[in-house]
Design a protein around this motif. Structure first.
Motif, PDB file in Angstrom:
ATOM      1  N   ASN A 214      -3.296   7.144  -3.558  1.00 47.91           N
ATOM      2  CA  ASN A 214      -2.906   5.869  -2.970  1.00 47.91           C
ATOM      3  C   ASN A 214      -2.868   4.805  -4.055  1.00 47.91           C
ATOM      4  O   ASN A 214      -3.687   4.819  -4.982  1.00 47.91           O
ATOM      5  CB  ASN A 214      -3.886   5.446  -1.872  1.00 47.91           C
ATOM      6  CG  ASN A 214      -3.828   6.359  -0.673  1.00 47.91           C
ATOM      7  OD1 ASN A 214      -2.754   6.870  -0.318  1.00 47.91           O
ATOM      8  ND2 ASN A 214      -4.961   6.597  -0.037  1.00 47.91           N
TER       9      ASN A 214
ATOM     10  N   VAL B 297       0.865  -1.180   0.000  1.00 47.43           N
ATOM     11  CA  VAL B 297       0.000   0.000   0.000  1.00 47.43           C
ATOM     12  C   VAL B 297       0.900   1.228   0.000  1.00 47.43           C
ATOM     13  O   VAL B 297       1.660   1.440   0.947  1.00 47.43           O
ATOM     14  CB  VAL B 297      -0.930   0.021   1.225  1.00 47.43           C
ATOM     15  CG1 VAL B 297      -1.826   1.263   1.192  1.00 47.43           C
ATOM     16  CG2 VAL B 297      -1.779  -1.240   1.276  1.00 47.43           C
TER      17      VAL B 297
ATOM     18  N   LYS C 220       1.336   5.342  -0.310  1.00 50.33           N
ATOM     19  CA  LYS C 220       0.733   6.673  -0.230  1.00 50.33           C
ATOM     20  C   LYS C 220       1.705   7.654  -0.873  1.00 50.33           C
ATOM     21  O   LYS C 220       2.791   7.879  -0.357  1.00 50.33           O
ATOM     22  CB  LYS C 220       0.428   7.037   1.216  1.00 50.33           C
ATOM     23  CG  LYS C 220      -0.598   6.118   1.878  1.00 50.33           C
ATOM     24  CD  LYS C 220      -0.855   6.527   3.314  1.00 50.33           C
ATOM     25  CE  LYS C 220      -1.895   5.608   3.963  1.00 50.33           C
ATOM     26  NZ  LYS C 220      -3.241   5.809   3.408  1.00 50.33           N
TER      27      LYS C 220
ATOM     28  N   HIS D 219      -9.005  10.128  -1.384  1.00 54.60           N
ATOM     29  CA  HIS D 219      -8.241   8.969  -1.824  1.00 54.60           C
ATOM     30  C   HIS D 219      -8.048   7.919  -0.734  1.00 54.60           C
ATOM     31  O   HIS D 219      -7.554   6.820  -1.010  1.00 54.60           O
ATOM     32  CB  HIS D 219      -6.882   9.403  -2.386  1.00 54.60           C
ATOM     33  CG  HIS D 219      -6.102  10.297  -1.476  1.00 54.60           C
ATOM     34  ND1 HIS D 219      -6.577  11.499  -1.018  1.00 54.60           N
ATOM     35  CD2 HIS D 219      -4.858  10.174  -0.942  1.00 54.60           C
ATOM     36  CE1 HIS D 219      -5.673  12.073  -0.241  1.00 54.60           C
ATOM     37  NE2 HIS D 219      -4.631  11.279  -0.169  1.00 54.60           N
ATOM     38  N   ASN D 220      -8.432   8.233   0.504  1.00 53.14           N
ATOM     39  CA  ASN D 220      -8.327   7.262   1.597  1.00 53.14           C
ATOM     40  C   ASN D 220      -9.622   6.496   1.841  1.00 53.14           C
ATOM     41  O   ASN D 220      -9.643   5.541   2.627  1.00 53.14           O
ATOM     42  CB  ASN D 220      -7.924   7.974   2.896  1.00 53.14           C
ATOM     43  CG  ASN D 220      -6.546   8.593   2.822  1.00 53.14           C
ATOM     44  OD1 ASN D 220      -5.590   7.952   2.375  1.00 53.14           O
ATOM     45  ND2 ASN D 220      -6.421   9.843   3.241  1.00 53.14           N
TER      46      ASN D 220
END
Length: 259
Positions: A20, A3, A5, A50-51
């Motif tokens: 992300n 993942v 960021k 985007h989270n």
């Protein structure tokens, strides 16, 4: 699965911006795909960013058994649109972001047949908009998409002030004739994108989805449209995302999907 960021400077938006990215483990990437990995752009809804998919769903579990790069971009509340107040969210996502990502991930596919998009609510609108205007995606999905405002006035909407909506779309007397309506955007499409649309039958946007699907079918689009009991809720979007992924031409280890 990694993942990532990522923060980068957006020349289009003239500010620091974030995205992300979920990147598959090496064991998931099949040999033919190692230099050409399929990619899914997954769009958030209104009041999200985007989270949102990372925070509200098990997106990592959902895609863990695929060979898929998942891109989670941000548009704030800008409707994936070049707004009247100068923030060019459409240009930032449709044109600039793929170039930025290719610098980070040169093995991310740029082929249409390996490039997909999906989104929920406002992101459902954004998914179809980007697919119809760019002709870059082989598959596009809308989950409870805000696909039409033909039934009510944006000026009277409880979701935002009149000045907010005018800032996004400008003055609109008739949404069906607006250059921002899905029907208007569809005129530019080559109709090669496979459209996949779902909406819950108790969702406030159910009739809007029925309306747009009917219009697009009349225009000659091939659409896989389904509905089932459901409201405007993450519980249903997570389930329907899994259903959509199962239709894509990607490597999917079924035994892990069912575990």
């Amino acid at each position: 699965m990694a993942v990532m960021k990522i923060e980068y400077y957006s020349q289009v938006l003239d500010m620091e911006w974030g995205v992300n990215v979920l990147y598959p483990d090496a064991s998931r990437v099949t040999d033919p795909d190692c230099e050409d990995i399929p990619v899914l752009y997954l769009l958030h809804g209104m009041s999200g960013n985007h989270n949102s998919w990372l925070k509200r769903t098990n997106i990592e579990r959902i895609v863990r058994s695929t060979n898929l790069i998942v891109v989670l971009p941000n548009t704030s509340n800008g409707w994936y649109t070049d707004t009247q107040y100068g923030f060019q969210y459409y240009q930032a996502l449709a044109e600039e972001l793929p170039q930025v990502l290719h610098r980070f991930f040169p093995n991310m596919s740029q082929k249409r047949e390996k490039t997909f998009i999906a989104g929920l609510s406002m992101g459902g609108y954004g998914s179809l908009k980007l697919a119809l205007l760019t002709n870059r995606f082989s598959h596009a999905a809308s989950l409870s998409g805000a696909l039409s405002f033909h039934q009510f006035s944006l000026e009277e909407s409880s979701l935002g002030s009149p000045s907010y909506w005018r800032g996004i779309f400008g003055e609109i007397a008739d949404w069906t004739q607006s250059p921002h309506s899905i029907e208007s955007l569809a005129i530019s499409s080559d109709k090669k994108t496979k459209l996949w649309i779902w909406c819950g039958e108790q969702d406030m946007l159910f009739e809007a989805n029925n309306f747009v699907v009917k219009k697009l079918k009349e225009m000659g689009f091939t659409i896989e449209y389904s509905s089932s009991p459901g409201t405007h809720d993450w519980y249903y979007w997570e389930k329907q995302l899994e259903n959509y992924l199962a239709t894509l031409p990607i490597h999917f280890q079924l035994e892990e999907r069912l575990s």
